[in-house]
Every structure is written in C-alpha cells, then in structure tokens.
Design a protein around this motif. Structure first.
Motif, PDB file in Angstrom:
ATOM      1  N   THR A  25      19.988  49.228  74.690  1.00 40.08           N
ATOM      2  CA  THR A  25      21.105  49.588  75.563  1.00 40.08           C
ATOM      3  C   THR A  25      22.132  50.440  74.817  1.00 40.08           C
ATOM      4  OG1 THR A  25      20.816  47.559  76.842  1.00 40.08           O
ATOM      5  CG2 THR A  25      22.943  48.670  77.025  1.00 40.08           C
ATOM      6  N   GLU A  26      22.445  50.058  73.580  1.00 34.91           N
ATOM      7  CA  GLU A  26      23.428  50.806  72.790  1.00 34.91           C
ATOM      8  C   GLU A  26      22.962  52.233  72.532  1.00 34.91           C
ATOM      9  OE1 GLU A  26      24.317  48.698  69.223  1.00 34.91           O
ATOM     10  OE2 GLU A  26      24.974  46.889  70.247  1.00 34.91           O
ATOM     11  N   LEU A  27      21.688  52.396  72.202  1.00 33.41           N
ATOM     12  CA  LEU A  27      21.169  53.729  71.901  1.00 33.41           C
ATOM     13  C   LEU A  27      21.175  54.614  73.144  1.00 33.41           C
ATOM     14  CD1 LEU A  27      18.173  52.813  69.573  1.00 33.41           C
ATOM     15  CD2 LEU A  27      20.251  54.005  68.895  1.00 33.41           C
ATOM     16  N   ILE A  28      20.864  54.035  74.294  1.00 29.69           N
ATOM     17  CA  ILE A  28      20.834  54.812  75.534  1.00 29.69           C
ATOM     18  C   ILE A  28      22.210  55.369  75.858  1.00 29.69           C
ATOM     19  CG2 ILE A  28      20.574  54.621  78.043  1.00 29.69           C
ATOM     20  CD1 ILE A  28      18.247  52.691  77.504  1.00 29.69           C
ATOM     21  N   HIS A  29      23.253  54.581  75.602  1.00 28.58           N
ATOM     22  CA  HIS A  29      24.600  54.966  76.007  1.00 28.58           C
ATOM     23  C   HIS A  29      25.425  55.565  74.867  1.00 28.58           C
ATOM     24  CE1 HIS A  29      24.110  53.151  79.947  1.00 28.58           C
ATOM     25  NE2 HIS A  29      23.625  52.067  79.378  1.00 28.58           N
ATOM     26  N   GLU A  33      27.751  61.954  68.761  1.00 24.05           N
ATOM     27  CA  GLU A  33      28.440  61.911  67.475  1.00 24.05           C
ATOM     28  C   GLU A  33      28.434  60.510  66.854  1.00 24.05           C
ATOM     29  OE1 GLU A  33      31.524  61.426  70.761  1.00 24.05           O
ATOM     30  OE2 GLU A  33      29.790  62.721  70.340  1.00 24.05           O
ATOM     31  N   ARG A  34      28.070  59.490  67.619  1.00 22.96           N
ATOM     32  CA  ARG A  34      28.044  58.129  67.097  1.00 22.96           C
ATOM     33  C   ARG A  34      26.644  57.668  66.716  1.00 22.96           C
ATOM     34  NH1 ARG A  34      28.958  53.917  70.161  1.00 22.96           N
ATOM     35  NH2 ARG A  34      29.202  52.691  68.252  1.00 22.96           N
ATOM     36  N   LEU A  35      25.639  58.490  66.978  1.00 21.05           N
ATOM     37  CA  LEU A  35      24.265  58.028  66.832  1.00 21.05           C
ATOM     38  C   LEU A  35      23.917  57.655  65.395  1.00 21.05           C
ATOM     39  CD1 LEU A  35      21.576  57.427  68.141  1.00 21.05           C
ATOM     40  CD2 LEU A  35      20.962  59.839  67.862  1.00 21.05           C
ATOM     41  N   ASP A  36      24.267  58.499  64.425  1.00 15.86           N
ATOM     42  CA  ASP A  36      23.921  58.201  63.035  1.00 15.86           C
ATOM     43  C   ASP A  36      24.539  56.891  62.572  1.00 15.86           C
ATOM     44  OD1 ASP A  36      22.335  60.457  62.667  1.00 15.86           O
ATOM     45  OD2 ASP A  36      24.034  61.700  62.065  1.00 15.86           O
ATOM     46  N   MET A 173      12.496  53.546  69.095  1.00 15.94           N
ATOM     47  CA  MET A 173      13.776  53.704  69.788  1.00 15.94           C
ATOM     48  C   MET A 173      14.694  54.643  69.002  1.00 15.94           C
ATOM     49  SD  MET A 173      14.677  50.064  71.646  1.00 15.94           S
ATOM     50  CE  MET A 173      14.936  49.183  70.125  1.00 15.94           C
ATOM     51  N   PHE A 174      14.724  54.517  67.686  1.00 15.63           N
ATOM     52  CA  PHE A 174      15.506  55.445  66.871  1.00 15.63           C
ATOM     53  C   PHE A 174      15.015  56.877  67.084  1.00 15.63           C
ATOM     54  CE2 PHE A 174      16.439  52.071  63.364  1.00 15.63           C
ATOM     55  CZ  PHE A 174      17.453  51.551  64.136  1.00 15.63           C
ATOM     56  N   TYR A 175      13.705  57.042  67.027  1.00 10.15           N
ATOM     57  CA  TYR A 175      13.109  58.364  67.180  1.00 10.15           C
ATOM     58  C   TYR A 175      13.450  58.969  68.539  1.00 10.15           C
ATOM     59  CZ  TYR A 175       9.396  61.755  68.125  1.00 10.15           C
ATOM     60  OH  TYR A 175       8.705  62.873  68.498  1.00 10.15           O
ATOM     61  N   ASN A 176      13.298  58.177  69.607  1.00 13.17           N
ATOM     62  CA  ASN A 176      13.590  58.680  70.945  1.00 13.17           C
ATOM     63  C   ASN A 176      15.060  59.050  71.092  1.00 13.17           C
ATOM     64  OD1 ASN A 176      10.913  58.342  71.718  1.00 13.17           O
ATOM     65  ND2 ASN A 176      11.257  56.297  72.547  1.00 13.17           N
ATOM     66  N   ALA A 177      15.946  58.265  70.481  1.00 12.21           N
ATOM     67  CA  ALA A 177      17.377  58.565  70.562  1.00 12.21           C
ATOM     68  C   ALA A 177      17.700  59.868  69.840  1.00 12.21           C
ATOM     69  CB  ALA A 177      18.184  57.415  69.970  1.00 12.21           C
ATOM     70  N   LEU A 178      17.074  60.102  68.702  1.00 11.40           N
ATOM     71  CA  LEU A 178      17.306  61.343  67.957  1.00 11.40           C
ATOM     72  C   LEU A 178      16.776  62.549  68.736  1.00 11.40           C
ATOM     73  CD1 LEU A 178      16.420  60.005  64.401  1.00 11.40           C
ATOM     74  CD2 LEU A 178      18.668  60.848  65.115  1.00 11.40           C
TER      75      LEU A 178
END
Length: 267
Positions: A25-29, A33-36, A173-178
C-alpha cells in the motif's frame, strides 16, 4: 519443543504477511521523491524483524557489465558498505552472479561452507564480517535487473522457504515501484510537449530528464532462460487461483511453499 518452534514460525510468517501488505500500500501511494527513502525504511523494517544486520538493494547496469548498491540499511554498530560497492564488475563475483542471473535465490547459511569456485565471494564476505546471507533477484522474467539481500554478521541464520517466497514478493514490489516512477516521469515529460511538433510548450518548463533507475543506459535486454527454485519465478508475482499476490491475499501466496523445507529450518 517442536510445537513451540512451529508456533513461532507461524507467528513470524503472519507478521511478515501483514508487513508485506502494508508495504504494498505504501509503495502504491508513495510520491516519486519519497520512493528511495521508503525502500530503505522497508529494508530496515524487514531486517530488524528477522534479526539480520545489513539489508540492501543492488541494480545491474543495462549491459550487465556492472552493478551498484543503491539502497542500504545497517543495524547499529555494523559497517556501511554502500560507498564501496559502486560500479562493481559483474564478473568479479562470477559464481554469485551466475546464480542470480539464472533467477535463483542465493541462500548461504554458512559462509565458511562456500565451494572453492566461490573463493572471491568468500573473501568479500569475510571482509564484511558476514556469516550468513541470502540474495533474492528481481526484474523481468528473462533478465533479472537486480537483487535484494540480507546479511547476518553476529550469528548464522537459515531462511525458511516460505519466508524466501515473501522476500521475492518484496523484491518485485520494489522493482515495480521503481518502474512506475520512470513511467510517471515520462508522462510529466510528454505533458510538456506540443503534440503536433514534439517541442516544449512555450509556457511549460523544460522536460525532466527521464532515467530508468533499473536500466539507466537503456540497453536492449537479451532474452534468456530462467529456472526458479520456488513458486513465483522472477518477473512474475506469485499467484493464487490466477490472482497476483498483493494486498489481502498475501498470506495465501506465502503459504504456497509452507511445506517446502529445502532451505532448512528457520531460527
């Protein structure tokens, strides 16, 4: 007794399932600039929960010639290695990279038991004080584009098969978010272009440079064959009845390999 050990493993798995669902949920939203920062926080939460000492994410260059340690978390008193592990030649750790590029987990419960052909890897692990580690690849099915890893410095650790499956899900999930971050930046750039001329609108800002954080050179990836050692091969999220393992059914997905003990008992 054995019953107490089973209950503890089950409780740990349930907590990990909730952790993965919350992370999804956190990664989706998460704003771009906050992803890293979010990825490093997540590595820290997982590392702390399982009592390891160092957690990290590596990305491969587009031509598969080198790799960079881009995210790292360490427990208090443990050395940070991220600055020493930039543009590392892939062939320097030939044994290790053959396993990762084949899409397989690298689970090393006892570093001292590494085979002779992994002498270079053993020397590096000794330099970092690593006693046990696990590496989990992520990326497209035919070409892993990096891996997440967890080092144990203070004690040896065995990872159970169901937890390894959960770690594979985390890596994807990390990969998809990037990748989503790259797409979002691309849309921002396209929005600033005139659809007829392809040039910037006079009133718009200059388009943002778009760099794929997984494959920064944009090199064409070569297809290859992959074999997975657990359900849920690289590049695909594990599925239950055809439904990808995200959100509320995460527990079912991790449970797919509950009875698979090929990686030994979890401490």
């Amino acid at each position: 007794g054995d019953g107490d050990g089973y209950r503890e493993r089950l409780e740990n798995r349930l907590v990990f399932e909730h952790m993965i669902a919350a992370l999804s949920t956190e990664l989706i939203h998460a704003p771009s600039e906050r992803l890293d920062g979010l990825i490093e926080q997540a590595l820290g939460r997982i590392g702390s929960f399982f009592g390891v000492d160092r957690a990290y994410l590596f990305r491969f260059s587009g031509d598969r010639a080198s790799m960079d340690n881009t995210h790292e978390w360490v427990e208090e008193g443990i050395s940070r290695e991220v600055h020493k592990l930039q543009q590392v030649p892939m062939d320097h750790f030939g044994w290790l990279m053959r396993e990762v590029l084949a899409g397989r987990f690298v689970h090393i419960p006892v570093v001292a038991d590494l085979p002779p052909e992994a002498a270079t890897e053993a020397a590096e692990f000794e330099r970092e004080g690593i006693r046990s580690l696990v590496l989990v690849p992520f990326g497209e099915a035919q070409a892993p584009e990096g891996f997440i890893g967890f080092d144990s410095v203070r004690r040896e650790r065995h990872w159970s098969a169901d937890i390894l499956l959960g770690l594979r899900l985390v890596g994807q999930m990390f990969y998809n978010a990037l990748r989503a971050q790259v797409m979002a930046n691309s849309l921002i750039t396209l929005a600033s272009l005139d659809p007829l001329t392809g040039t910037c609108h006079p009133s718009s800002q200059a388009p943002l440079p778009v760099t794929d954080p997984i494959n920064p050179e944009g090199a064409q990836l070569q297809p290859g064959s992959l074999t997975g050692t657990l359900p849920g091969e690289v590049g695909r999220l594990p599925e239950v009845n055809g439904i990808p393992c995200t959100g509320s059914n995460t527990g079912q997905c991790i449970g797919l390999s509950e009875n698979n003990n090929q990686f030994g008992p979890q401490n």
